[in-house]
Scaffold this motif. Structure first.
Motif, PDB file in Angstrom:
ATOM      1  N   LEU A  26      -6.487   0.494   5.343  1.00 19.22           N
ATOM      2  CA  LEU A  26      -5.120   0.089   4.896  1.00 19.22           C
ATOM      3  C   LEU A  26      -4.261   1.405   4.880  1.00 19.22           C
ATOM      4  CD1 LEU A  26      -5.421  -2.772   2.343  1.00 19.22           C
ATOM      5  CD2 LEU A  26      -4.713  -2.914   4.802  1.00 19.22           C
ATOM      6  N   SER A  80      -5.200  -6.602  -1.158  1.00 17.66           N
ATOM      7  CA  SER A  80      -4.823  -6.276   0.269  1.00 17.66           C
ATOM      8  C   SER A  80      -6.023  -5.789   1.052  1.00 17.66           C
ATOM      9  CB  SER A  80      -3.765  -5.369   0.560  1.00 17.66           C
ATOM     10  OG  SER A  80      -2.391  -5.607  -0.200  1.00 17.66           O
ATOM     11  N   ALA A  81      -6.999  -5.352   0.320  1.00 20.68           N
ATOM     12  CA  ALA A  81      -8.186  -4.595   0.998  1.00 20.68           C
ATOM     13  C   ALA A  81      -9.148  -5.838   1.277  1.00 20.68           C
ATOM     14  CB  ALA A  81      -8.938  -3.629   0.053  1.00 20.68           C
ATOM     15  N   GLY A 124     -11.700  -0.870  -3.099  1.00 20.82           N
ATOM     16  CA  GLY A 124     -10.164  -1.228  -2.944  1.00 20.82           C
ATOM     17  C   GLY A 124      -9.210  -0.312  -4.207  1.00 20.82           C
ATOM     18  N   ARG A 133      -6.939  -3.693  -4.089  1.00 20.74           N
ATOM     19  CA  ARG A 133      -7.831  -4.850  -3.997  1.00 20.74           C
ATOM     20  C   ARG A 133      -7.634  -5.901  -3.121  1.00 20.74           C
ATOM     21  NH1 ARG A 133     -11.207  -4.068  -9.504  1.00 20.74           N
ATOM     22  NH2 ARG A 133      -9.101  -4.064 -10.160  1.00 20.74           N
ATOM     23  N   THR A 144     -10.210   7.079  -1.300  1.00 23.64           N
ATOM     24  CA  THR A 144     -10.263   5.799  -1.429  1.00 23.64           C
ATOM     25  C   THR A 144     -11.562   5.407  -1.980  1.00 23.64           C
ATOM     26  OG1 THR A 144     -11.106   5.654   0.957  1.00 23.64           O
ATOM     27  CG2 THR A 144      -8.591   5.535   0.435  1.00 23.64           C
ATOM     28  N   VAL A 198       1.025  -1.383   0.122  1.00 24.86           N
ATOM     29  CA  VAL A 198       0.027   0.026  -0.131  1.00 24.86           C
ATOM     30  C   VAL A 198       0.710   1.302   0.070  1.00 24.86           C
ATOM     31  CG1 VAL A 198      -1.720   1.353   1.297  1.00 24.86           C
ATOM     32  CG2 VAL A 198      -2.087  -1.249   1.061  1.00 24.86           C
ATOM     33  N   HIS A 203     -14.245   1.884   4.599  1.00 26.43           N
ATOM     34  CA  HIS A 203     -13.726   0.931   3.544  1.00 26.43           C
ATOM     35  C   HIS A 203     -12.274   0.358   3.943  1.00 26.43           C
ATOM     36  CE1 HIS A 203     -16.669   2.868   0.992  1.00 26.43           C
ATOM     37  NE2 HIS A 203     -15.899   3.884   0.526  1.00 26.43           N
ATOM     38  N   PRO A 204     -12.329  -0.662   3.667  1.00 25.58           N
ATOM     39  CA  PRO A 204     -10.923  -1.534   3.935  1.00 25.58           C
ATOM     40  C   PRO A 204      -9.799  -0.874   3.420  1.00 25.58           C
ATOM     41  CG  PRO A 204     -12.818  -3.226   3.465  1.00 25.58           C
ATOM     42  CD  PRO A 204     -13.327  -1.838   3.294  1.00 25.58           C
ATOM     43  N   ALA A 205      -9.643  -0.368   2.066  1.00 21.45           N
ATOM     44  CA  ALA A 205      -8.927   0.799   1.562  1.00 21.45           C
ATOM     45  C   ALA A 205      -8.512   1.810   2.376  1.00 21.45           C
ATOM     46  CB  ALA A 205      -9.075   0.816   0.274  1.00 21.45           C
TER      47      ALA A 205
END
Length: 202
Positions: A48, A32-33, A181, A30, A177, A12, A43-45
């Motif tokens: 991160l 990693s997310a 992702g 995506r 973001t 990232v 959001h997971p992104a």
């Protein structure tokens, strides 16, 4: 698969550097997310990016209705300290943040000084979707001729952001973001202008 706190965060970080060096570029994190599916607050992104940039040495502020839950998550994972939007090193704007609250925080946040331009706020903003059509173009360092803005931006947002970047090298860096992702960036040195006119020259 489980999130690798070293490998995935390093990936990232590399993508973020590319986005900062090439404003408007959309990077795909995506894989990693998808491993950060334990995150429900944002959001997971976004999470991160937060894990990549924040640590115990910096401060942050969260906007929006879910700010308390997101704040606790960030504190648990990064040990960064929460403070006001006016004093924060990083400001997180979740997807549900209303534009009036967003613009007020941009007007009041740190933009650095001529002697210490690095003492400015970096924004992490959740977008509906990156890569859609936009009425704005980007120009400046890292861009050959011009580039498409990575997301749709309102006139009010562009105008308010322009006020923070008028006196080079002061300004704010923006990281975007989305829920798929993807990430992108518009650094402080990037000019945002309308495609059909040059109304917002910085």
């Amino acid at each position: 698969m489980q999130l690798d706190s070293v490998h995935d965060i390093q990936k990232v970080y590399r993508e973020l550097l590319q986005c900062m060096a090439r404003p408007g570029k959309i990077a795909d994190i995506r894989d990693s997310a998808a491993k950060a599916d334990f995150v429900r607050e944002c959001h997971p992104a976004t999470f991160l990016v937060i894990q990549t940039l924040l640590d115990a040495e910096v401060t942050f502020h969260v906007l929006g209705e879910r700010k308390d839950a997101i704040r606790r998550k960030i504190e648990d994972y990064t040990f960064a300290g929460h403070t006001s939007a006016e004093d924060a090193d990083y400001i997180i704007a979740p997807a549900e943040t209303g534009e009036p609250e967003l613009l007020e925080a941009i007007r009041g946040c740190r933009a650095g000084t001529l002697e210490n331009p690095h003492q400015s706020a970096t924004w992490i903003i959740e977008a509906g979707a990156l890569g859609g059509s936009s009425d704005w173009k980007l120009s400046g360092p890292g861009i050959r001729d011009e580039a498409e803005a990575p997301i749709a931006l309102s006139e009010a947002f562009v105008r308010t952001r322009s006020m923070k970047t008028q006196e080079f090298p002061t300004g704010i860096d923006l990281i975007f973001t989305d829920g798929d992702g993807l990430i992108s960036s518009i650094p402080r040195t990037t000019a945002i202008t309308a495609k059909e006119e040059s109304a917002w020259v910085m």
